[in-house]
Design a protein around this motif. Sequence first.
Motif, PDB file in Angstrom:
ATOM      1  N   LEU A 186      30.094 -25.046  15.153  1.00  0.00           N
ATOM      2  CA  LEU A 186      31.516 -25.332  14.953  1.00  0.00           C
ATOM      3  C   LEU A 186      31.749 -26.557  14.062  1.00  0.00           C
ATOM      4  O   LEU A 186      32.886 -27.008  13.922  1.00  0.00           O
ATOM      5  CB  LEU A 186      32.217 -25.553  16.299  1.00  0.00           C
ATOM      6  N   SER A 187      30.667 -27.113  13.485  1.00  0.00           N
ATOM      7  CA  SER A 187      30.758 -28.346  12.684  1.00  0.00           C
ATOM      8  C   SER A 187      31.425 -29.460  13.485  1.00  0.00           C
ATOM      9  O   SER A 187      32.221 -30.246  12.961  1.00  0.00           O
ATOM     10  CB  SER A 187      31.516 -28.107  11.378  1.00  0.00           C
ATOM     11  N   LEU A 188      31.085 -29.535  14.776  1.00  0.00           N
ATOM     12  CA  LEU A 188      31.735 -30.496  15.659  1.00  0.00           C
ATOM     13  C   LEU A 188      31.452 -31.948  15.271  1.00  0.00           C
ATOM     14  O   LEU A 188      32.336 -32.805  15.359  1.00  0.00           O
ATOM     15  CB  LEU A 188      31.290 -30.263  17.105  1.00  0.00           C
ATOM     16  N   GLY A 189      30.224 -32.222  14.850  1.00  0.00           N
ATOM     17  CA  GLY A 189      29.881 -33.590  14.487  1.00  0.00           C
ATOM     18  C   GLY A 189      30.770 -34.109  13.369  1.00  0.00           C
ATOM     19  O   GLY A 189      31.325 -35.215  13.441  1.00  0.00           O
ATOM     20  N   ARG A 190      30.932 -33.317  12.342  1.00  0.00           N
ATOM     21  CA  ARG A 190      31.790 -33.688  11.219  1.00  0.00           C
ATOM     22  C   ARG A 190      33.255 -33.779  11.654  1.00  0.00           C
ATOM     23  O   ARG A 190      33.967 -34.721  11.286  1.00  0.00           O
ATOM     24  CB  ARG A 190      31.638 -32.676  10.085  1.00  0.00           C
ATOM     25  N   PHE A 191      33.694 -32.810  12.452  1.00  0.00           N
ATOM     26  CA  PHE A 191      35.080 -32.791  12.921  1.00  0.00           C
ATOM     27  C   PHE A 191      35.411 -34.072  13.688  1.00  0.00           C
ATOM     28  O   PHE A 191      36.436 -34.725  13.440  1.00  0.00           O
ATOM     29  CB  PHE A 191      35.303 -31.563  13.802  1.00  0.00           C
ATOM     30  N   LEU A 192      34.539 -34.451  14.624  1.00  0.00           N
ATOM     31  CA  LEU A 192      34.789 -35.637  15.435  1.00  0.00           C
ATOM     32  C   LEU A 192      34.694 -36.913  14.610  1.00  0.00           C
ATOM     33  O   LEU A 192      35.523 -37.814  14.736  1.00  0.00           O
ATOM     34  CB  LEU A 192      33.804 -35.687  16.603  1.00  0.00           C
ATOM     35  N   ALA A 193      33.665 -37.015  13.739  1.00  0.00           N
ATOM     36  CA  ALA A 193      33.465 -38.220  12.939  1.00  0.00           C
ATOM     37  C   ALA A 193      34.632 -38.437  11.975  1.00  0.00           C
ATOM     38  O   ALA A 193      35.113 -39.571  11.805  1.00  0.00           O
ATOM     39  CB  ALA A 193      32.144 -38.135  12.171  1.00  0.00           C
ATOM     40  N   GLN A 194      35.093 -37.373  11.341  1.00  0.00           N
ATOM     41  CA  GLN A 194      36.191 -37.512  10.387  1.00  0.00           C
ATOM     42  C   GLN A 194      37.494 -37.909  11.059  1.00  0.00           C
ATOM     43  O   GLN A 194      38.220 -38.782  10.578  1.00  0.00           O
ATOM     44  CB  GLN A 194      36.376 -36.208   9.610  1.00  0.00           C
ATOM     45  N   ASN A 195      37.790 -37.264  12.191  1.00  0.00           N
ATOM     46  CA  ASN A 195      39.028 -37.596  12.897  1.00  0.00           C
ATOM     47  C   ASN A 195      38.981 -38.996  13.491  1.00  0.00           C
ATOM     48  O   ASN A 195      40.000 -39.710  13.491  1.00  0.00           O
ATOM     49  CB  ASN A 195      39.305 -36.560  13.986  1.00  0.00           C
ATOM     50  N   ARG A 196      37.827 -39.403  13.976  1.00  0.00           N
ATOM     51  CA  ARG A 196      37.667 -40.759  14.526  1.00  0.00           C
ATOM     52  C   ARG A 196      37.886 -41.806  13.436  1.00  0.00           C
ATOM     53  O   ARG A 196      38.626 -42.780  13.631  1.00  0.00           O
ATOM     54  CB  ARG A 196      36.268 -40.904  15.137  1.00  0.00           C
ATOM     55  N   LEU A 197      37.244 -41.630  12.276  1.00  0.00           N
ATOM     56  CA  LEU A 197      37.375 -42.605  11.200  1.00  0.00           C
ATOM     57  C   LEU A 197      38.805 -42.647  10.670  1.00  0.00           C
ATOM     58  O   LEU A 197      39.331 -43.723  10.354  1.00  0.00           O
ATOM     59  CB  LEU A 197      36.396 -42.284  10.070  1.00  0.00           C
ATOM     60  N   LYS A 198      39.446 -41.497  10.595  1.00  0.00           N
ATOM     61  CA  LYS A 198      40.842 -41.456  10.153  1.00  0.00           C
ATOM     62  C   LYS A 198      41.729 -42.250  11.108  1.00  0.00           C
ATOM     63  O   LYS A 198      42.597 -43.032  10.677  1.00  0.00           O
ATOM     64  CB  LYS A 198      41.323 -40.004  10.078  1.00  0.00           C
ATOM     65  N   ASP A 199      41.529 -42.081  12.406  1.00  0.00           N
ATOM     66  CA  ASP A 199      42.305 -42.794  13.420  1.00  0.00           C
ATOM     67  C   ASP A 199      42.050 -44.301  13.325  1.00  0.00           C
ATOM     68  O   ASP A 199      42.988 -45.106  13.342  1.00  0.00           O
ATOM     69  CB  ASP A 199      41.935 -42.265  14.809  1.00  0.00           C
ATOM     70  N   LEU A 200      40.775 -44.693  13.198  1.00  0.00           N
ATOM     71  CA  LEU A 200      40.431 -46.112  13.128  1.00  0.00           C
ATOM     72  C   LEU A 200      40.944 -46.753  11.841  1.00  0.00           C
ATOM     73  O   LEU A 200      41.364 -47.916  11.843  1.00  0.00           O
ATOM     74  CB  LEU A 200      38.918 -46.292  13.246  1.00  0.00           C
ATOM     75  N   THR A 201      40.921 -46.007  10.759  1.00  0.00           N
ATOM     76  CA  THR A 201      41.449 -46.519   9.489  1.00  0.00           C
ATOM     77  C   THR A 201      42.930 -46.833   9.620  1.00  0.00           C
ATOM     78  O   THR A 201      43.411 -47.860   9.111  1.00  0.00           O
ATOM     79  CB  THR A 201      41.217 -45.494   8.362  1.00  0.00           C
ATOM     80  N   GLU A 202      43.649 -45.970  10.336  1.00  0.00           N
ATOM     81  CA  GLU A 202      45.079 -46.188  10.552  1.00  0.00           C
ATOM     82  C   GLU A 202      45.314 -47.403  11.444  1.00  0.00           C
ATOM     83  O   GLU A 202      46.231 -48.191  11.210  1.00  0.00           O
ATOM     84  CB  GLU A 202      45.715 -44.942  11.168  1.00  0.00           C
ATOM     85  N   LEU A 203      44.472 -47.561  12.483  1.00  0.00           N
ATOM     86  CA  LEU A 203      44.615 -48.712  13.380  1.00  0.00           C
ATOM     87  C   LEU A 203      44.366 -50.020  12.629  1.00  0.00           C
ATOM     88  O   LEU A 203      45.080 -51.010  12.828  1.00  0.00           O
ATOM     89  CB  LEU A 203      43.646 -48.586  14.558  1.00  0.00           C
ATOM     90  N   ALA A 204      43.342 -50.033  11.770  1.00  0.00           N
ATOM     91  CA  ALA A 204      43.054 -51.227  10.977  1.00  0.00           C
ATOM     92  C   ALA A 204      44.192 -51.511   9.992  1.00  0.00           C
ATOM     93  O   ALA A 204      44.575 -52.666   9.773  1.00  0.00           O
ATOM     94  CB  ALA A 204      41.731 -51.058  10.236  1.00  0.00           C
ATOM     95  N   LYS A 205      44.750 -50.458   9.404  1.00  0.00           N
ATOM     96  CA  LYS A 205      45.856 -50.610   8.471  1.00  0.00           C
ATOM     97  C   LYS A 205      47.067 -51.223   9.165  1.00  0.00           C
ATOM     98  O   LYS A 205      47.750 -52.092   8.603  1.00  0.00           O
ATOM     99  CB  LYS A 205      46.216 -49.243   7.873  1.00  0.00           C
ATOM    100  N   GLU A 206      47.326 -50.768  10.402  1.00  0.00           N
ATOM    101  CA  GLU A 206      48.423 -51.345  11.181  1.00  0.00           C
ATOM    102  C   GLU A 206      48.169 -52.822  11.477  1.00  0.00           C
ATOM    103  O   GLU A 206      49.111 -53.590  11.684  1.00  0.00           O
ATOM    104  CB  GLU A 206      48.588 -50.572  12.493  1.00  0.00           C
ATOM    105  N   ASN A 207      46.882 -53.192  11.487  1.00  0.00           N
ATOM    106  CA  ASN A 207      46.472 -54.575  11.723  1.00  0.00           C
ATOM    107  C   ASN A 207      46.439 -55.359  10.411  1.00  0.00           C
ATOM    108  O   ASN A 207      46.034 -56.521  10.390  1.00  0.00           O
ATOM    109  CB  ASN A 207      45.079 -54.589  12.380  1.00  0.00           C
ATOM    110  N   GLY A 208      46.831 -54.722   9.315  1.00  0.00           N
ATOM    111  CA  GLY A 208      46.878 -55.383   8.024  1.00  0.00           C
ATOM    112  C   GLY A 208      45.532 -55.572   7.369  1.00  0.00           C
ATOM    113  O   GLY A 208      45.360 -56.441   6.510  1.00  0.00           O
ATOM    114  N   LYS A 209      44.539 -54.739   7.758  1.00  0.00           N
ATOM    115  CA  LYS A 209      43.188 -54.926   7.241  1.00  0.00           C
ATOM    116  C   LYS A 209      42.530 -53.592   6.920  1.00  0.00           C
ATOM    117  O   LYS A 209      43.037 -52.531   7.278  1.00  0.00           O
ATOM    118  CB  LYS A 209      42.335 -55.686   8.270  1.00  0.00           C
ATOM    119  N   GLU A 210      41.384 -53.685   6.247  1.00  0.00           N
ATOM    120  CA  GLU A 210      40.506 -52.539   6.072  1.00  0.00           C
ATOM    121  C   GLU A 210      39.388 -52.668   7.085  1.00  0.00           C
ATOM    122  O   GLU A 210      38.791 -53.747   7.217  1.00  0.00           O
ATOM    123  CB  GLU A 210      39.924 -52.501   4.651  1.00  0.00           C
ATOM    124  N   LEU A 211      39.097 -51.621   7.833  1.00  0.00           N
ATOM    125  CA  LEU A 211      38.089 -51.673   8.895  1.00  0.00           C
ATOM    126  C   LEU A 211      36.782 -52.285   8.399  1.00  0.00           C
ATOM    127  O   LEU A 211      36.259 -51.902   7.358  1.00  0.00           O
ATOM    128  CB  LEU A 211      37.831 -50.253   9.421  1.00  0.00           C
TER     129      LEU A 211
END
Length: 223
Positions: free
Chosen positions: A83-108
């Motif tokens: 199901l390409s689960l590894g890629r699915f989880l890694a991509q969604n996790r990084l996308k979420d964390l990138t948004e959290l860092a952006k809200e913090n005014g930074k790049e992760l």
Amino acid sequence: MDYIRITSIEDPLFVKMHELMKEVFPPEEVLEFELWKEPLEDPSIRVFVAVHNGDVVGSTEYRYYPNWNIAMTDFTIIGRQGLSLGRFLAQNRLKDLTELAKENGKELFGMFAEIYDPYQRGDFEFGGVKAMDPFVRREVLSHLGYKKLDFTYVHPSWKNDGEAVAGLDLCFMPIDDQLEEISSELVVDFITTYYSVLSNKPTQWVQMVEDLKKREMIELLPL
């Protein structure tokens, strides 16, 4: 396939996730069902499941620390192959964390992870799921950019019984792949905060932390 956050032990998806955890992880790595109540309700802890046709087929837990602008991957579970689960989880996790860092005014800055070292121990059992084989997972995480921190690592057992769990490396995935070292102070601050929930620390862990306090920088080694 859907990427769904879980925030309560009452969520039927959490019941399925916890059963999946028990199927693939060693017992000392699985927090008891009832003890998940507070972590799931903690806004800083992010638990997501991959849902395919109503079934929980994968999961990941991670957290973002705005003060340090780093993340920690607590675990990633691949419960079904093809199901390409590894890629699915890694991509969604990084996308979420990138948004959290952006809200913090930074790049992760990067992300910590504890990674099994099957070359130290060969007795890990992961429920017969080949994708969770520690040799496979170690190489996958290396491909993602994780690097080994240059010290011998142990962590307190999640059973809170004062036992030290060995056979893992503490690793870090810098967003800047050219980064060769990180500050020892950051590592100490992180692991002492991360394991503050456990009151019964093993002597080996306490000594490890004291040794790290004497260092300025820790090299990032190939995984």
